[in-house]
Structure formats: structure tokens, C-alpha cells
Design an enzyme around this catalytic site. Structure first.
Site, PDB file in Angstrom:
ATOM      1  N   HIS A  38       0.804  -1.234   0.000  1.00 17.24           N
ATOM      2  CA  HIS A  38       0.000   0.000   0.000  1.00 17.24           C
ATOM      3  C   HIS A  38       0.832   1.277   0.000  1.00 17.24           C
ATOM      4  O   HIS A  38       0.296   2.367  -0.115  1.00 17.24           O
ATOM      5  CB  HIS A  38      -0.956   0.032   1.190  1.00 17.24           C
ATOM      6  CG  HIS A  38      -0.279   0.384   2.494  1.00 17.24           C
ATOM      7  ND1 HIS A  38       0.318  -0.551   3.293  1.00 17.24           N
ATOM      8  CD2 HIS A  38      -0.093   1.577   3.116  1.00 17.24           C
ATOM      9  CE1 HIS A  38       0.829   0.038   4.360  1.00 17.24           C
ATOM     10  NE2 HIS A  38       0.604   1.335   4.277  1.00 17.24           N
TER      11      HIS A  38
HETATM   12  C1  UD1 Z   1      -2.223   6.047   5.181  1.00 19.29           C
HETATM   13  C2  UD1 Z   1      -0.975   6.641   5.813  1.00 19.29           C
HETATM   14  C3  UD1 Z   1       0.139   5.604   5.807  1.00 19.29           C
HETATM   15  C4  UD1 Z   1      -0.316   4.311   6.469  1.00 19.29           C
HETATM   16  C5  UD1 Z   1      -1.608   3.830   5.837  1.00 19.29           C
HETATM   17  C6  UD1 Z   1      -2.133   2.659   6.614  1.00 19.29           C
HETATM   18  C7  UD1 Z   1      -0.639   9.063   5.470  1.00 19.29           C
HETATM   19  C8  UD1 Z   1       0.077  10.091   4.700  1.00 19.29           C
HETATM   20  N1  UD1 Z   1      -0.487   7.793   5.051  1.00 19.29           N
HETATM   21  O1  UD1 Z   1      -1.908   5.758   3.834  1.00 19.29           O
HETATM   22  O2  UD1 Z   1       1.245   6.100   6.542  1.00 19.29           O
HETATM   23  O3  UD1 Z   1       0.673   3.339   6.313  1.00 19.29           O
HETATM   24  O4  UD1 Z   1      -2.599   4.879   5.890  1.00 19.29           O
HETATM   25  O5  UD1 Z   1      -3.071   1.928   5.891  1.00 19.29           O
HETATM   26  O6  UD1 Z   1      -1.303   9.385   6.416  1.00 19.29           O
HETATM   27  N2  UD1 Z   1      -9.185   4.876   0.643  1.00 19.29           N
HETATM   28  C9  UD1 Z   1     -10.412   4.268   0.532  1.00 19.29           C
HETATM   29  N3  UD1 Z   1     -11.076   3.941   1.676  1.00 19.29           N
HETATM   30  C10 UD1 Z   1     -10.580   4.201   2.910  1.00 19.29           C
HETATM   31  C11 UD1 Z   1      -9.349   4.832   3.005  1.00 19.29           C
HETATM   32  C12 UD1 Z   1      -8.660   5.156   1.878  1.00 19.29           C
HETATM   33  O7  UD1 Z   1     -10.900   4.015  -0.563  1.00 19.29           O
HETATM   34  O8  UD1 Z   1     -11.249   3.855   3.913  1.00 19.29           O
HETATM   35  C13 UD1 Z   1      -8.445   5.179  -0.604  1.00 19.29           C
HETATM   36  C14 UD1 Z   1      -8.721   6.571  -1.151  1.00 19.29           C
HETATM   37  O9  UD1 Z   1      -8.698   6.486  -2.545  1.00 19.29           O
HETATM   38  C15 UD1 Z   1      -7.518   7.352  -0.688  1.00 19.29           C
HETATM   39  C16 UD1 Z   1      -6.406   6.304  -0.701  1.00 19.29           C
HETATM   40  O10 UD1 Z   1      -7.044   5.105  -0.322  1.00 19.29           O
HETATM   41  O11 UD1 Z   1      -7.232   8.451  -1.516  1.00 19.29           O
HETATM   42  C17 UD1 Z   1      -5.272   6.610   0.244  1.00 19.29           C
HETATM   43  O12 UD1 Z   1      -5.744   6.840   1.571  1.00 19.29           O
HETATM   44  P1  UD1 Z   1      -4.913   7.770   2.597  1.00 19.29           P
HETATM   45  O13 UD1 Z   1      -5.505   7.667   3.939  1.00 19.29           O
HETATM   46  O14 UD1 Z   1      -4.739   9.106   2.017  1.00 19.29           O
HETATM   47  O15 UD1 Z   1      -3.486   7.125   2.581  1.00 19.29           O
HETATM   48  P2  UD1 Z   1      -3.045   5.612   2.761  1.00 19.29           P
HETATM   49  O16 UD1 Z   1      -2.374   5.197   1.519  1.00 19.29           O
HETATM   50  O17 UD1 Z   1      -4.179   4.809   3.259  1.00 19.29           O
HETATM   51  N1  UDP Z   2      -4.169  -5.303   8.700  1.00 21.71           N
HETATM   52  C1  UDP Z   2      -5.460  -5.832   8.800  1.00 21.71           C
HETATM   53  N2  UDP Z   2      -6.074  -6.217   7.650  1.00 21.71           N
HETATM   54  C2  UDP Z   2      -5.495  -6.132   6.433  1.00 21.71           C
HETATM   55  C3  UDP Z   2      -4.177  -5.598   6.345  1.00 21.71           C
HETATM   56  C4  UDP Z   2      -3.554  -5.186   7.506  1.00 21.71           C
HETATM   57  O1  UDP Z   2      -6.009  -5.947   9.901  1.00 21.71           O
HETATM   58  O2  UDP Z   2      -6.128  -6.502   5.427  1.00 21.71           O
HETATM   59  C5  UDP Z   2      -3.502  -4.866   9.936  1.00 21.71           C
HETATM   60  C6  UDP Z   2      -2.172  -5.535  10.206  1.00 21.71           C
HETATM   61  O3  UDP Z   2      -2.373  -6.754  10.893  1.00 21.71           O
HETATM   62  C7  UDP Z   2      -1.463  -4.487  11.054  1.00 21.71           C
HETATM   63  C8  UDP Z   2      -1.978  -3.178  10.500  1.00 21.71           C
HETATM   64  O4  UDP Z   2      -3.175  -3.490   9.786  1.00 21.71           O
HETATM   65  O5  UDP Z   2      -1.830  -4.593  12.398  1.00 21.71           O
HETATM   66  C9  UDP Z   2      -0.992  -2.542   9.566  1.00 21.71           C
HETATM   67  O6  UDP Z   2      -1.591  -1.460   8.929  1.00 21.71           O
HETATM   68  P1  UDP Z   2      -1.186  -0.961   7.489  1.00 21.71           P
HETATM   69  O7  UDP Z   2      -0.442  -2.000   6.769  1.00 21.71           O
HETATM   70  O8  UDP Z   2      -2.429  -0.421   6.865  1.00 21.71           O
HETATM   71  O9  UDP Z   2      -0.292   0.316   7.808  1.00 21.71           O
HETATM   72  P2  UDP Z   2       1.212   0.560   8.314  1.00 21.71           P
HETATM   73  O10 UDP Z   2       1.469  -0.329   9.466  1.00 21.71           O
HETATM   74  O11 UDP Z   2       2.119   0.319   7.156  1.00 21.71           O
HETATM   75  O12 UDP Z   2       1.209   2.006   8.655  1.00 21.71           O
END
Ligand code: UD1
Ligand code: UDP
Length: 383
Positions: A220
Site C-alpha cells: 500500500h
Molecule cells: C495512510 C498513511 C500511511 C499508512 C496507511 C495505513 C498518510 C500520509 N499515510 O496511507 O502512513 O501506512 O494509511 O493503511 O497518512 N481509501 C479508501 N477507503 C478508505 C481509506 C482510503 O478508498 O477507507 C483510498 C482513497 O482512494 C484514498 C487512498 O485510499 O485516496 C489513500 O488513503 P490515505 O488515507 O490518504 O493514505 P493511505 O495510503 O491509506
Molecule cells: N491489517 C489488517 N487487515 C489487512 C491488512 C492489515 O487488519 O487486510 C492490519 C495488520 O495486521 C497491522 C496493521 O493493519 O496490524 C498494519 O496497517 P497498514 O499495513 O495499513 O499500515 P502501516 O502499518 O504500514 O502504517
């Protein structure tokens, strides 16, 4: 009088981390600490947010700012306006943030500007790569914080290098912050929920998987999803590994990646990737399903911070699809390998790691009691 904490969560991993401290408060510190939970709404799909509250017994957020997805500046600013209002109306003693997302930064900046002390859980981590939005968020947050809790010794040392003092003073403030190495709240959760997940999760049956016969993968990180060449290389490597080894790869897909795959891949590759039976693409799964997948996998490939650590907790080899990691101890212990988004490195290291039985997993992330430690320190400093 209770110490009132405004806790800011928003992204999936923060909701998960919050479970540990909310649980510690409920089970032992309720007479001294009152937690007001604020969800920024950064993540909002049911399987990126709601599912964790129900499953992990996290209290319903008192407030949801419903910010949603938008550019970094717009998202952070919108969160800040909402958080500022809540600080003014709730008048907490502390604001607590987790990790390194935009929700973390918004919370820390809003509080510091109103002279409200910030508690940063998962402080001190550094990738030393400022092209990551997370690196900017965590540096800014650490330097606006009063109580900083690092999950690893390296995190603690990183703070010392940046000028933080390791002499604990009686009542810390933003000019004289206190730093603590306390272990990882994510280990608290994995230990606490492992048995329950084993009983409750049906994910192996649902996906028709046999224990120890599949690979788990998550992708991601923005520089993997948004750069065509990198995403293409990762996908080609996954396809090749699954074919050559006749092994299933399970890929619970983050919504960001789900949106980017058809945009970034050429259409034949997209078709091959999404139609082969060896690659099992699913919606994001619940935490119980995730730890069940992790603990039953043969190897984990990921660019996630949390999943790298959980691979270690469950004693699984891990290929880190990034150019560096904040969790350097797991690489130093030779349990994980940095393979970037490089097809050759991914495949070579998969072959080296897939049948390794000799990995040792030393105690790096504490003993599962990080949340308790954090609560005790908050009480000591909040008196
Ligand atoms: C965010 C965090 C990242 C973290 C990740 C965990 C920032 C800058 N990034 O990244 O550090 O590792 O969360 O998962 O804060 N979207 C959906 N549904 C949702 C959420 C997001 O469709 O419920 C889609 C949207 O198109 C959105 C994209 O995902 O634009 C990215 O979401 P965003 O929260 O901006 O960043 P992440 O890549 O999720
Ligand atoms: N996780 C989850 N379901 C998924 C993918 C990840 O519950 O489909 C959990 C995972 O076990 C961990 C956390 O989400 O506890 C990690 O989050 P993510 O990878 O979104 O973000 P990051 O840790 O890189 O910020």
C-alpha cells in the site's frame, strides 16, 4: 481528578494500536485516566475502520471528524480545524497520537499550538528518507511532543541523536520532553488476540488455505502503488513466484492499491494477475483474520510497517518491499530482508528464505506490556 486524554486515531494501524491503550485503561487505569477518542475519518470503509472497533473491543469514538480522502494539505488542515475545536471544548490534559500518518501530524500540531502537551506513541522511528510522507509526519510530531514512547531501542537512540535528553525530569513539558523506550503496543495486541483469532477466524477455510502452505502479501506504500515501474515489478515478481513454486499468494488489498492496479498495470498483466488462481486477492481483512493469515503463512512479503513487525511476532521470514525500513532490528536479526520493488531481488530472496527453518527471533519489541507502561508514565507526569 482524572487525567483527561484526547486520543486521535484515523488510519487502520492507529485504530489497531489504540486497542492496546484503551484496553489497559479499562483494565487498570480507569480511576486515573479518562480517554476521549477522536476518529479523524482518514480511513472510513467498513473493513478499514469499523471492523476493528467491534472485533477488538475498542470503545466507540466520541467524535468522528469524517474528513475522508483528499490531498495531504487539505486533509491535514481539515483535521486540524476539527481537532482544535475539540481541544477547546473538551479541555483535555494531554493529546495522544500514534505513529506517522496525517492524522498523527494534525493532532500534534493542533495541540502544540494550543500549548496542550502531546503524547507520541511509536516515537523515534526514522527511515531517513524524507520523500516518505510518514517521515515528515513523524519528525514533526516528535519535535512537538512532550512524552515520547519508542517501541525499539533504535527509536530511542534516534531521538537522542536529534537532541532529546534521556534524563527523565519530574514533569516534562514541550521544551523539556521525556523519552521512554517501552516496547510495542502492537506486540501487546498480537499476544492478547492470538488465541481468540485462532478460535474465531474462519479465513483459512473461507479462502481454502492450508496452514504453512501459502505466502501472505500486502502492498500500500504510495511509492509502490503510484509508480508504474515499481508496481509492475512487484506484480511480475509475485506472478513468477506463485507459478514457479506452485504456491498460493494471498493479497488482502488496501483500497489505495485496488484503485491503482488497473490504472498502473498494462492490461494483459492486470488480467494475468487478477485471474490466476494462485494469487488470491481479497478485500482488506479484519485484524483477527489478518493475524490468523500471518501466523499460518510460510513467508510474508510486505511494504507495511505493522505487517513487518507482525511477521516477526509470529516468527515468519519477511521480505520488505521498500528501499529501507524503520524496523532495522528485524533486518539485523536476519529475519527480514529489504528487497525494494526490485523483481530480481524479490525472487532471489524469496528462494533463499522460503524454506529457512533456522531463523531466531530475539525479544526486540518488549514483553507485551507496553500499554501498561505508557499509562503509568502518563499518570506520573500528569499529576
Ligand atoms: C495512510 C498513511 C500511511 C499508512 C496507511 C495505513 C498518510 C500520509 N499515510 O496511507 O502512513 O501506512 O494509511 O493503511 O497518512 N481509501 C479508501 N477507503 C478508505 C481509506 C482510503 O478508498 O477507507 C483510498 C482513497 O482512494 C484514498 C487512498 O485510499 O485516496 C489513500 O488513503 P490515505 O488515507 O490518504 O493514505 P493511505 O495510503 O491509506
Ligand atoms: N491489517 C489488517 N487487515 C489487512 C491488512 C492489515 O487488519 O487486510 C492490519 C495488520 O495486521 C497491522 C496493521 O493493519 O496490524 C498494519 O496497517 P497498514 O499495513 O495499513 O499500515 P502501516 O502499518 O504500514 O502504517
Amino acid at each position: 481528578m482524572k487525567i483527561k486524554i484526547l486520543t486521535i486515531i484515523g488510519a487502520r494501524p492507529q485504530i489497531i494500536k489504540a486497542a492496546a491503550i484503551s484496553r489497559a485503561i479499562k483494565n487498570g487505569f480507569d480511576p486515573q485516566i479518562q480517554e476521549v477518542l477522536v476518529h479523524t475519518g482518514q480511513h472510513y470503509d467498513r473493513n478499514m475502520s469499523d471492523v476493528f472497533f467491534t472485533e477488538m473491543g475498542i470503545p466507540e469514538p466520541h467524535y468522528n471528524l469524517n474528513v475522508g480522502s483528499m490531498s495531504h494539505a487539505a486533509q491535514t488542515a481539515k483535521m486540524m480545524v476539527g481537532i482544535e475545536d475539540l481541544i477547546n471544548s473538551e479541555k483535555p490534559n494531554y493529546l495522544l497520537v500514534y505513529g506517522d500518518t496525517n492524522s498523527t501530524l494534525a493532532g500534534a500540531l493542533s495541540a502544540a499550538k494550543l500549548h496542550l502537551p502531546v503524547i507520541h506513541v511509536e516515537a523515534g522511528l526514522r527511515s531517513y528518507n524524507k520523500s516518505m510522507p510518514e517521515e515528515i509526519n513523524r519528525i514533526m510530531t516528535d519535535h512537538a511532543s512532550t512524552l515520547l514512547f519508542t517501541p525499539t531501542k533504535t527509536g530511542f537512540q534516534n531521538l537522542i541523536k536529534e537532541g532529546f535528553s534521556n534524563t527523565e525530569i519530574e514533569k516534562a513539558n514541550v521544551d523539556h520532553p521525556a523519552i521512554f523506550h517501552c516496547g510495542d503496543v502492537m506486540l501487546d495486541n498480537s499476544l492478547f488476540f492470538e488465541e481468540k483469532a485462532q478460535k474465531d477466524s474462519q479465513i483459512l477455510q473461507k479462502l481454502n488455505l492450508k496452514p504453512n502452505e501459502f505466502v501472505l502479501c500486502t502492498i500500500h506504500r504510495d511509492n509502490n502503488t503510484d509508480i508504474k515501474e515499481r508496481l509492475t515489478d512487484i506484480v511480475r515478481a509475485l506472478l513468477e513466484i506463485s507459478q514457479k513454486n506452485d504456491i498460493q499468494i494471498v493479497l488482502p488489498l488496501h483500497p489505495r492499491t485496488a484503485k491503482k492496479l488497473p490504472e498502473m498495470l498494462d492490461s494483459q498483466l492486470y488480467k494475468d494477475f487478477t485471474t490466476t488462481e494462485r494469487i488470491k486477492i481479497t478485500e482488506p481483512v479484519s485484524f483477527f483474520d489478518m493475524i490468523q493469515l500471518e501466523s499460518n503463512s510460510k513467508l510474508i512479503m510486505t511494504d507495511s510497517g505493522g505487517v513487518q513487525k507482525e511477521a516477526f511476532f509470529f516468527k515468519k521470514p519477511c521480505l520488505i518491499m521498500r528501499s529501507e525500513t524503520e524496523w532495522v532490528e528485524i533486518v539485523d536479526a536476519a529475519c527480514a530482508k529489504i528487497v525494494d520493488a526490485n523483481r530480481t531481488k524479490i525472487i532471489e530472496n524469496f528462494n533463499l528464505f522460503i524454506n529457512r527453518q533456522d531463523l531466531a527471533f530475539p525479544e526486540i519489541f518488549g514483553n507485551g506490556k507496553a500499554a501498561e507502561f505508557i499509562c503509568k508514565k502518563i499518570i506520573e507526569h500528569g499529576k
